[in-house]
Design a protein around this motif. Sequence first.
Motif, PDB file in Angstrom:
ATOM      1  N   PRO A 275     -22.019 -19.705   0.539  1.00  0.00           N
ATOM      2  CA  PRO A 275     -21.030 -20.787   0.670  1.00  0.00           C
ATOM      3  C   PRO A 275     -20.562 -20.892   2.112  1.00  0.00           C
ATOM      4  CG  PRO A 275     -20.544 -19.402  -1.239  1.00  0.00           C
ATOM      5  CD  PRO A 275     -21.639 -18.713  -0.479  1.00  0.00           C
ATOM      6  N   SER A 276     -20.166 -22.092   2.508  1.00  0.00           N
ATOM      7  CA  SER A 276     -19.783 -22.314   3.906  1.00  0.00           C
ATOM      8  C   SER A 276     -18.574 -21.475   4.320  1.00  0.00           C
ATOM      9  CB  SER A 276     -19.477 -23.799   4.127  1.00  0.00           C
ATOM     10  OG  SER A 276     -18.453 -24.230   3.236  1.00  0.00           O
ATOM     11  N   THR A 277     -17.785 -21.016   3.358  1.00  0.00           N
ATOM     12  CA  THR A 277     -16.610 -20.203   3.676  1.00  0.00           C
ATOM     13  C   THR A 277     -16.944 -18.726   3.883  1.00  0.00           C
ATOM     14  OG1 THR A 277     -16.192 -19.961   1.303  1.00  0.00           O
ATOM     15  CG2 THR A 277     -15.036 -21.746   2.452  1.00  0.00           C
ATOM     16  N   SER A 278     -18.178 -18.329   3.552  1.00  0.00           N
ATOM     17  CA  SER A 278     -18.557 -16.921   3.635  1.00  0.00           C
ATOM     18  C   SER A 278     -18.900 -16.526   5.071  1.00  0.00           C
ATOM     19  CB  SER A 278     -19.766 -16.657   2.740  1.00  0.00           C
ATOM     20  OG  SER A 278     -20.264 -15.349   2.931  1.00  0.00           O
ATOM     21  N   GLU A 279     -18.543 -15.291   5.427  1.00  0.00           N
ATOM     22  CA  GLU A 279     -18.871 -14.750   6.746  1.00  0.00           C
ATOM     23  C   GLU A 279     -20.100 -13.842   6.677  1.00  0.00           C
ATOM     24  OE1 GLU A 279     -17.465 -15.581   9.602  1.00  0.00           O
ATOM     25  OE2 GLU A 279     -16.184 -16.985   8.498  1.00  0.00           O
ATOM     26  N   ALA A 280     -20.736 -13.758   5.528  1.00  0.00           N
ATOM     27  CA  ALA A 280     -21.882 -12.867   5.349  1.00  0.00           C
ATOM     28  C   ALA A 280     -23.067 -13.307   6.201  1.00  0.00           C
ATOM     29  CB  ALA A 280     -22.291 -12.840   3.875  1.00  0.00           C
ATOM     30  N   LYS A 281     -23.919 -12.360   6.531  1.00  0.00           N
ATOM     31  CA  LYS A 281     -25.121 -12.671   7.294  1.00  0.00           C
ATOM     32  C   LYS A 281     -26.115 -13.418   6.404  1.00  0.00           C
ATOM     33  CE  LYS A 281     -24.870  -8.741  10.473  1.00  0.00           C
ATOM     34  NZ  LYS A 281     -25.567  -7.518  10.990  1.00  0.00           N
ATOM     35  N   HIS A 282     -26.942 -14.227   7.065  1.00  0.00           N
ATOM     36  CA  HIS A 282     -27.965 -14.988   6.358  1.00  0.00           C
ATOM     37  C   HIS A 282     -29.326 -14.374   6.650  1.00  0.00           C
ATOM     38  CE1 HIS A 282     -24.598 -17.727   6.221  1.00  0.00           C
ATOM     39  NE2 HIS A 282     -25.274 -18.603   5.502  1.00  0.00           N
ATOM     40  N   TYR A 283     -30.185 -14.346   5.625  1.00  0.00           N
ATOM     41  CA  TYR A 283     -31.500 -13.737   5.780  1.00  0.00           C
ATOM     42  C   TYR A 283     -32.596 -14.665   5.260  1.00  0.00           C
ATOM     43  CZ  TYR A 283     -28.979  -9.363   6.569  1.00  0.00           C
ATOM     44  OH  TYR A 283     -28.147  -8.393   7.065  1.00  0.00           O
ATOM     45  N   LEU A 284     -33.815 -14.326   5.650  1.00  0.00           N
ATOM     46  CA  LEU A 284     -35.019 -14.973   5.132  1.00  0.00           C
ATOM     47  C   LEU A 284     -35.906 -13.879   4.547  1.00  0.00           C
ATOM     48  CD1 LEU A 284     -36.941 -17.561   5.063  1.00  0.00           C
ATOM     49  CD2 LEU A 284     -37.942 -16.609   7.157  1.00  0.00           C
ATOM     50  N   SER A 285     -36.260 -14.020   3.265  1.00  0.00           N
ATOM     51  CA  SER A 285     -37.208 -13.094   2.644  1.00  0.00           C
ATOM     52  C   SER A 285     -38.609 -13.661   2.771  1.00  0.00           C
ATOM     53  CB  SER A 285     -36.875 -12.869   1.164  1.00  0.00           C
ATOM     54  OG  SER A 285     -35.732 -12.059   1.018  1.00  0.00           O
ATOM     55  N   VAL A 286     -39.550 -12.828   3.206  1.00  0.00           N
ATOM     56  CA  VAL A 286     -40.954 -13.207   3.315  1.00  0.00           C
ATOM     57  C   VAL A 286     -41.701 -12.479   2.203  1.00  0.00           C
ATOM     58  CG1 VAL A 286     -42.997 -13.240   4.785  1.00  0.00           C
ATOM     59  CG2 VAL A 286     -40.713 -13.491   5.803  1.00  0.00           C
ATOM     60  N   VAL A 287     -42.310 -13.246   1.300  1.00  0.00           N
ATOM     61  CA  VAL A 287     -42.988 -12.677   0.133  1.00  0.00           C
ATOM     62  C   VAL A 287     -44.489 -12.886   0.271  1.00  0.00           C
ATOM     63  CG1 VAL A 287     -43.214 -12.731  -2.373  1.00  0.00           C
ATOM     64  CG2 VAL A 287     -40.982 -13.162  -1.311  1.00  0.00           C
ATOM     65  N   GLU A 288     -45.239 -11.790   0.189  1.00  0.00           N
ATOM     66  CA  GLU A 288     -46.700 -11.878   0.164  1.00  0.00           C
ATOM     67  C   GLU A 288     -47.100 -12.170  -1.276  1.00  0.00           C
ATOM     68  OE1 GLU A 288     -50.417  -9.702   2.302  1.00  0.00           O
ATOM     69  OE2 GLU A 288     -48.789  -8.417   1.573  1.00  0.00           O
ATOM     70  N   LEU A 289     -47.778 -13.307  -1.487  1.00  0.00           N
ATOM     71  CA  LEU A 289     -48.025 -13.789  -2.842  1.00  0.00           C
ATOM     72  C   LEU A 289     -49.274 -13.204  -3.496  1.00  0.00           C
ATOM     73  CD1 LEU A 289     -47.061 -17.531  -2.315  1.00  0.00           C
ATOM     74  CD2 LEU A 289     -45.753 -15.809  -3.554  1.00  0.00           C
ATOM     75  N   ASP A 290     -50.238 -12.788  -2.706  1.00  0.00           N
ATOM     76  CA  ASP A 290     -51.514 -12.333  -3.285  1.00  0.00           C
ATOM     77  C   ASP A 290     -52.068 -11.145  -2.501  1.00  0.00           C
ATOM     78  OD1 ASP A 290     -53.813 -12.206  -4.806  1.00  0.00           O
ATOM     79  OD2 ASP A 290     -54.792 -13.905  -3.820  1.00  0.00           O
ATOM     80  N   PRO A 291     -51.380 -10.008  -2.525  1.00  0.00           N
ATOM     81  CA  PRO A 291     -51.806  -8.858  -1.718  1.00  0.00           C
ATOM     82  C   PRO A 291     -53.233  -8.400  -1.984  1.00  0.00           C
ATOM     83  CG  PRO A 291     -49.578  -8.517  -2.525  1.00  0.00           C
ATOM     84  CD  PRO A 291     -50.102  -9.744  -3.215  1.00  0.00           C
ATOM     85  N   ASN A 292     -53.699  -8.460  -3.232  1.00  0.00           N
ATOM     86  CA  ASN A 292     -55.055  -7.970  -3.515  1.00  0.00           C
ATOM     87  C   ASN A 292     -56.128  -9.059  -3.428  1.00  0.00           C
ATOM     88  OD1 ASN A 292     -54.721  -9.461  -5.831  1.00  0.00           O
ATOM     89  ND2 ASN A 292     -54.877  -7.740  -7.250  1.00  0.00           N
TER      90      ASN A 292
END
Length: 463
Positions: A365-382
């Motif tokens: 939410p715009s009122t939050s001071e929390a840090k923002h992150y981006l998760s990178v997901v590998e979809l087909d490792p094998n």
Amino acid sequence: MLYHRFFRAEKLILALLLLLISAPFSSDLRGDEPNILTRVVFQDDDAKTVRWADLLAGSPPKLGPVQTIAGFPKLDAEKQSLVQMGVAEGMILVGVRDEEDGKLQSGWVLIDSGVRSEDHGDHSHSTYESAPKIVATQLDNAQGNPAHLYVYDNVFYLANDKLNGYTRIDPKTLDLKSGVSEIVKQAQFVSGGGGHITLAAVDKKVGYSSWIDRSGERQGQVDVSRFSDGKVAYSLKLPSGGIHGATSNSGKVFFAPSDGICWVEADLDASLGATQVKTHHLSLGKEASSDKPLRTGAFTNLGHHVLFVTGKGAQATLCTLDAQATDPQPTMIPLGLEEGASPVGPMVGYFLGETPIALLFHDHPSTSEAKHYLSVVELDPNRDGLFADAAILHRMEVGRSRVSGHAGHHDASILADQKHALLSNPGDGTLVLVRPRRAEEVATFQVGGAPSKVETIGGPSGH
């Protein structure tokens, strides 16, 4: 002796000059523009406009001058907003809605990106012929206040919520030389759906459009329409209402009602009728703090897979479905977000020589001071073509969102080079170039305003 040395030096200088004249000049010597890596187009939620710039080759790459698209309509910043943006065949469509149920001025703006790309099998070649320009604009009090825009098979579909239907624009069939009024007439209105329409189109033949109603006679209703005549052929009923998402993939149509996921086999000529269509339901479980069913709000396609997110905070999950399967079942990848964070995305793509990945933002939410992150997901490792073994590769800190309703969310666009992605940070007024697989920030560009939806069009110019 001195004369001969001077003569030899003069000959050497002359030879060097001749060599420079005969050799190909570098772009700097010619005074040419630097190589363009891609064209960047993004929505500015502050100014309620669309801006653009070219990303230029360099170490690190640089962003050229940021400009507003010439002739873009001046919107009322308090009463109007931009609603999503799509790209097809080098064209850009932007939806516009107002705060008066479409009675002020809503509709769409069609833009020629100025980029032309040719596919050469193992690579493509892009030319940047001109600056982006407005091709046609349809803004008035009779456009039904659109909220959602979709692109299927390089055709635009813009929901006209208050008109109980949607506008279909096929860039390939447009006569761009016919003038604005004639281009507007080439847009097709298709009946179907209502309230807050989400829709799916299949093979340019048939559309499935939803009603948002959570109760009453329209609860769970999906209208099936033929594009040949633009009329509703019949309607389906899902087991729950509040439908807020739809997509098509591999001959199936998927919906996001208030409880889990529903899907049906696509009826390409809309001839079956409601009683002959079997509706399949997939539960996503329940919220940890209540008995309320988990749901999603939007889908993303990658090949024959359908991806979506559900839940918040610690319960946030990325889900994938193999649409080619006879009985598709969701693969669940826990994201483990921070308390109060909601997953945004996924933005997906194939990366050069690597397995596909998904990018998911942790929005607060715009009122939050929390840090923002981006998760990178590998979809087909094998590398078996399935996403059953998908797993989080890493997460990286990003700038801030500035969420207000449907606006102010992060966005990402994967570049044609299949190495980089461009991220938007609405709360910081920045665009950031990253290499997601390395969790590497390559360059940050301060563009001001609140950049949200972002698209990258075209690949290296190859000067």
